[in-house]
Design a protein around this motif. Sequence first.
Motif, PDB file in Angstrom:
ATOM      1  N   UNK A 120     -15.322 -13.906  -6.236  1.00 15.57           N
ATOM      2  CA  UNK A 120     -16.339 -12.884  -6.498  1.00 15.57           C
ATOM      3  C   UNK A 120     -17.557 -13.157  -5.627  1.00 15.57           C
ATOM      4  N   UNK A 121     -17.931 -12.146  -4.842  1.00 13.49           N
ATOM      5  CA  UNK A 121     -19.123 -12.265  -3.999  1.00 13.49           C
ATOM      6  C   UNK A 121     -20.318 -11.709  -4.759  1.00 13.49           C
ATOM      7  N   UNK A 172     -22.452 -18.912   1.026  1.00 18.50           N
ATOM      8  CA  UNK A 172     -22.344 -20.121   0.202  1.00 18.50           C
ATOM      9  C   UNK A 172     -20.980 -20.116  -0.473  1.00 18.50           C
ATOM     10  N   UNK A 173     -20.287 -21.231  -0.383  1.00 14.51           N
ATOM     11  CA  UNK A 173     -18.958 -21.344  -0.999  1.00 14.51           C
ATOM     12  C   UNK A 173     -18.832 -22.726  -1.611  1.00 14.51           C
ATOM     13  N   UNK A 174     -18.247 -22.795  -2.788  1.00 16.92           N
ATOM     14  CA  UNK A 174     -18.131 -24.077  -3.490  1.00 16.92           C
ATOM     15  C   UNK A 174     -17.172 -25.003  -2.725  1.00 16.92           C
ATOM     16  N   UNK A 179     -22.783 -26.575  -3.819  1.00 17.56           N
ATOM     17  CA  UNK A 179     -22.473 -26.562  -5.257  1.00 17.56           C
ATOM     18  C   UNK A 179     -23.426 -25.656  -6.034  1.00 17.56           C
ATOM     19  N   UNK A 180     -24.272 -24.930  -5.340  1.00 20.08           N
ATOM     20  CA  UNK A 180     -25.138 -23.961  -6.044  1.00 20.08           C
ATOM     21  C   UNK A 180     -24.297 -22.876  -6.706  1.00 20.08           C
ATOM     22  N   UNK A 217     -21.600 -16.454  -2.275  1.00 22.10           N
ATOM     23  CA  UNK A 217     -22.916 -15.818  -2.321  1.00 22.10           C
ATOM     24  C   UNK A 217     -23.453 -15.665  -0.904  1.00 22.10           C
ATOM     25  N   UNK A 218     -24.118 -14.553  -0.653  1.00 21.46           N
ATOM     26  CA  UNK A 218     -24.818 -14.440   0.620  1.00 21.46           C
ATOM     27  C   UNK A 218     -26.086 -13.622   0.470  1.00 21.46           C
TER      28      UNK A 218
END
Length: 960
Positions: free
Chosen positions: A816-817, A847-849, A881-882, A889-890
């Motif tokens: 999920x973005x 951002x990716x875990x 890890x955010x 997330x972008x």
Amino acid sequence: MINFFDPASDKSSDLGTPARDSEVQVSLSIDGRSVTVPAGTSVMRAAAMLGTSIPKLCATDSLEAFGSCRMCMVEIEGMRGYPASCTTPVSEGMVVRTETPRLAGLRRNVMELYISDHPLDCLTCSANGNCELQTVAGQVGLREVRYGYDGANHLAEQKDVSNPYFDYEPSKCIVCSRCVRACEDIQGTFALTITGRGFESRVAAAGGDNFLASECVSCGACVQACPTATLTEKSLVQLGQPERAVITTCAYCGVGCSFRAEMKGDQLVRMVPDKNGGANHGHACVKGRFAWGYATHPDRITKPMIRKRLEDPWQEVSWDEAVNYAASEFRRIQLKYGRDSIGGITSSRCTNEEAYLVQKLVRTAFGNNNVDTCARVCHSPTGYGLKQTLGESAGTQSFDSVMQADVVLVIGANPTDAHPVFGSQLKRRLRQGARLIVIDPRRIDLVDSPHARAELHLQLRPGTNVAMLNALAHVIVTEGLLAQDFIDARCETEEFTRWRDFVSLADNAPEVLGPVCGVPADQIRAAARLYATGGNAAIYYGLGVTEHSQGSTAVMAIANLAMATGNIGREGVGVNPLRGQNNVQGSCDMGSFPHELPGYRHISNEGVRAEFERAWGVTLQPDPGLRIPNMFEAALDGSFKALYCQGEDIAQSDPNTQHVTAALLAMECVVVQDIFLNETAKFAHVFLPGSSFLEKDGTFTNAERRISRVRKVMEPLAGKADWEATIALANALGYPMHYRHPSEIMDEIARLTPTFHRVSYAEIDRHGSLQWPCNDAAPDGTPTMHIDQFVRGKGRFMLTGYVATEEKVNNRYPLLLTTGRILSQYNVGAQTRRTANVAWHDADRLEIHPTDAESRGIHDGDWVGIGSRAGQTVLRAKVSTRVAPGVVYTTFHFPESGANVITTDNSDWATNCPEYKVTAVEVVKVFQPSQWQKRYQDFSEEQQRLLQERRSAEKAEVRR
Ligand code: SF4
Ligand code: SF4
Ligand code: SF4
Ligand code: FES
């Protein structure tokens, strides 16, 4: 122009220590004169209130006193020695002397020590004429320095010029620690520290070798606090001391900070946050304080331009020619395709007066209600949800109210990045002991920041806000935490009962909905208990609530929680939407929606319509017009053919970019009014050059309904302010508008809008700013709403059943973005990308875990392709890890990122606000841009060439 400038006013009005708010009054004598002040006031401040300026270096009234410089010694009867007046509180009957021969000698001695370790280059120093050390040296009558100038000292220290906006010159530092305290107390970042002792003492930025690499967020509070030239704006070094200042309002975010625009001739030297600013009290962030260079950037287009086709080079023309061409196209299209084939978009970056004029132009000159604004894609659910429940489409509190909150619930907002000055205020309250709950899919800074932490972080899955809010309500109802007295007195009983029965259902228990949200049930129960029983509880929310398929439902669920717990109608509580753009509240207030006239009155209301018809001299259409997404649909259907778009960049900001650009391509006349050739202007046929906030008069309304003045500090580069361009267009369309000044527009708004009846420029100037409603019932404005009763009378609980979004993950799109903002950039980035803020953020990243990155073979910095059901784009990965596993997330500040190529057409059921926050995607490692990015690159280059050709044609003509 109102000239507020006293060259030293900021400093001369500095009373040395902060004001104290006490009902107990204390009388004392200072140099034989009596003064009465609130208990807790310092002797220094009491003296300043009498007009007696005690020499000081380490004290300033924006910071608690520290007592380190010893310059402010006084004599107090009955006290031994020479106490520091900044740290000594007044007491009843105290007798103080501030000037005696002994004090004069002691102060000169102290000053001698300072000067022995200070470069004597005053004449060439950037602070010359506005340096507190220089002033105090003169004040104490320093004539000689017995210790020489070449002892152990700082004189050989190297400058740190790494920050794009200010320099740090340690040789000039007097180690007063004002900067350190400003960073801690005002900004709350704790980036500075004093290292070493005695002559070895230095100010150091933590977390890096220099300011740029450190934890500093470049808010500039330390620069403002520094009494010497040690921390100085580069612009001041370059341009010299300003000559005049004009109070105006920041044009970036919805905090609405007030600034002194300090000028030299028509050049802006620096922006200094105004201590009297109701929203910011002298603080600012990196955008408002420093990132104003875009206003005179060479990319500014200052001549009107037209072209028949998008393949044609732009032709520079006169204002008359451009406006007449636009008007003739609008009329041609209406004649051919009908009255409703054209529409307009008002700007949430322009002033209230400008938004009002554009909607008026659409309703009068266009003759329809096809007007909408960017709130469609951000806070339209706030308007809908709060109107349904509380009766007014706006937040309930002042920002200052947070200082009375005991519990703060932040949901779907990231204040330290998107509303930084409020973020700092919130952190201050947390440091005082308020407790924080964060509900967000991402670990935002507030979750764990220096000296301020969230007690609970409910890291829910994107798209599950309503489930979470219902689960919180379930706990409040079933555990007997309701504020029943408040509900009985203030809310509609039947609606409440229905809601209570609904949320009590076992289906809404945290044990059922927790797994849906991805949050343990005990955390949800703990959050509900804390919110309901922790004292004054305030909710702050942002686009992470509204930009969902159930955005309006979530807003109503938030209002339900506040009513259910009695957390509304007083200081410290409330429902507070954090608005994105500077004037998004104002553009909504001004009637920018297709169904509402100014003041949120429905267009179908005959009485309201009749009032506007009398004032405007036209017949208004009774049915709502097209919303922005409907305009796009209609354009693709062939029934919507022309658009007047003021100060919005829909081609970048709206979801599903390819859908938007196809709609723009389908139109026959797109008129864009902007300061740059933005992404939308690349699809335009008429370009009307816009004016920056520095070039016009008007007002902005911030997230706390505060109407503040925008004041012109320089002439419009294009010759017309935006309001003047709209007037010209209306006149060319045959609808006469004759305003000579924006104040006349505001007078009309006030006449026609009940919540604005007492608003005028004179009243705003008298109060500094005014929070609406401002009318006969509330002549000084309304900081807190719904005090005795709700605007709609009784508060209405609304049912908020959770319906999962249609945007679902599957094998093909398993992640999920979600999207958001970053501190240094603003919205589509058109302004901030043209400033040195790119030093902090020069590209959007994904951002990716680590778990998701590892399973895909992705490393930090790799190019990754992001594909959704709407499109594909390519960004660099940031392994972090955010975000939780399963979530990416972008940000969306750079057009070439194409973040909105991936977002879908899904939208809020009530308002069509796009579901930006939930897009199912897959992420893979790639080595080249996406197809869309290649097409975007080609198209943009072609449009830039067509713009350049316009310029070279002009030069060729001049040569001939
Ligand atoms: S600019 Fe702001 S964050 Fe940076 S050191 Fe100064 S006060 Fe701290
Ligand atoms: S940098 Fe300025 S404010 Fe900070 S300690 Fe030095 S003189 Fe004081
Ligand atoms: S917090 Fe917002 S209004 Fe204040 S200076 Fe920053 S961008 Fe401007
Ligand atoms: S001003 Fe009081 S000790 Fe510095």
